[in-house]
Structure formats: structure tokens, C-alpha cells
Write a protein that holds these residues in place. Structure first.
Motif, PDB file in Angstrom:
ATOM      1  N   ASP A   1       0.870  -1.176   0.000  1.00 12.06           N
ATOM      2  CA  ASP A   1       0.000   0.000   0.000  1.00 12.06           C
ATOM      3  C   ASP A   1       0.908   1.227   0.000  1.00 12.06           C
ATOM      4  OD1 ASP A   1      -1.948   1.877   0.239  1.00 12.06           O
ATOM      5  OD2 ASP A   1      -2.708   1.175   2.182  1.00 12.06           O
ATOM      6  N   TRP A   2       1.205   1.729  -1.195  1.00 10.20           N
ATOM      7  CA  TRP A   2       2.156   2.823  -1.344  1.00 10.20           C
ATOM      8  C   TRP A   2       1.646   4.112  -0.714  1.00 10.20           C
ATOM      9  CZ3 TRP A   2       6.948   1.784  -2.425  1.00 10.20           C
ATOM     10  CH2 TRP A   2       7.261   0.605  -3.098  1.00 10.20           C
ATOM     11  N   THR A   3       0.347   4.300  -0.688  1.00 11.27           N
ATOM     12  CA  THR A   3      -0.219   5.496  -0.066  1.00 11.27           C
ATOM     13  C   THR A   3       0.055   5.504   1.431  1.00 11.27           C
ATOM     14  OG1 THR A   3      -1.954   5.518  -1.742  1.00 11.27           O
ATOM     15  CG2 THR A   3      -2.319   6.848   0.231  1.00 11.27           C
ATOM     16  N   ALA A   4      -0.166   4.381   2.078  1.00 12.38           N
ATOM     17  CA  ALA A   4       0.090   4.280   3.514  1.00 12.38           C
ATOM     18  C   ALA A   4       1.573   4.448   3.816  1.00 12.38           C
ATOM     19  CB  ALA A   4      -0.411   2.939   4.045  1.00 12.38           C
ATOM     20  N   LEU A   5       2.422   3.863   2.986  1.00 10.63           N
ATOM     21  CA  LEU A   5       3.865   4.008   3.172  1.00 10.63           C
ATOM     22  C   LEU A   5       4.278   5.466   3.024  1.00 10.63           C
ATOM     23  CD1 LEU A   5       6.593   2.621   3.619  1.00 10.63           C
ATOM     24  CD2 LEU A   5       6.754   2.360   1.133  1.00 10.63           C
TER      25      LEU A   5
ATOM     26  N   GLN B   1       2.370   8.092   3.581  1.00  8.80           N
ATOM     27  CA  GLN B   1       1.861   8.821   4.737  1.00  8.80           C
ATOM     28  C   GLN B   1       2.754   8.623   5.952  1.00  8.80           C
ATOM     29  OE1 GLN B   1      -2.116   7.336   5.116  1.00  8.80           O
ATOM     30  NE2 GLN B   1      -2.967   8.806   3.652  1.00  8.80           N
ATOM     31  N   VAL B   2       3.185   7.401   6.183  1.00  9.11           N
ATOM     32  CA  VAL B   2       4.074   7.116   7.318  1.00  9.11           C
ATOM     33  C   VAL B   2       5.389   7.862   7.150  1.00  9.11           C
ATOM     34  CG1 VAL B   2       5.437   5.308   8.441  1.00  9.11           C
ATOM     35  CG2 VAL B   2       3.033   4.905   7.916  1.00  9.11           C
TER      36      VAL B   2
END
Length: 76
Positions: free
Chosen positions: A4-8, A10-11
Motif C-alpha cells: 500500500d504505497w499510499t500508507a507508506l 503517509q508514514v
């Protein structure tokens, strides 16, 4: 394997922002200590510099304690 590139992203963004914020607050604490020392060498007192340093270092300690709380599962 699916990432999940979006979550990565964001982190990574939040980590970078918090790191910059903590370093900035720590630098303001060092500035407060410098003001306190400068006033003391000049024969005066700087309670504002002491208060600034104390609050900034306390804020840094709170952020570090929260990070440890998040990492150690026994605290949950």
C-alpha cells in the motif's frame, strides 16, 4: 506481495514532519539555555530563557516517551 504505497508515503511524511518538529523544538530549547547563560554572564537573570528551555526540553521528552510507548507492547 502487494504494498500500500499510499500508507507508506503517509508514514514517511509524518515521520519526517515529526522529526523536523522535534529537532526544531530542541534547538529552541538550546537557544533558551543560551539566553539564560548570556544573561547570567551579564549580571542579570533570564527567567524567560530558563522557562523556554524547560518547556522545549519537556516537549521533546514527551514526544520520545510517546514513541517508546508506541513501540513497547507491554505498555498497551
Amino acid at each position: 506481495m502487494n504494498l500500500d504505497w499510499t500508507a507508506l508515503g503517509q508514514v514517511a511524511a509524518v515521520s519526517l514532519a515529526v522529526t523536523v518538529a522535534v529537532v526544531t523544538v530542541f534547538a529552541l530549547g538550546v537557544l533558551g539555555l543560551a539566553r539564560h547563560e548570556g544573561a547570567r554572564e551579564g549580571g542579570g537573570t533570564s527567567t524567560l530563557g530558563s522557562a523556554q528551555a524547560g518547556l522545549c526540553f519537556l516537549a521533546c521528552a514527551v514526544v520520545v516517551a510517546y514513541g517508546i510507548y508506541l513501540l513497547v507492547p507491554q505498555f498497551h
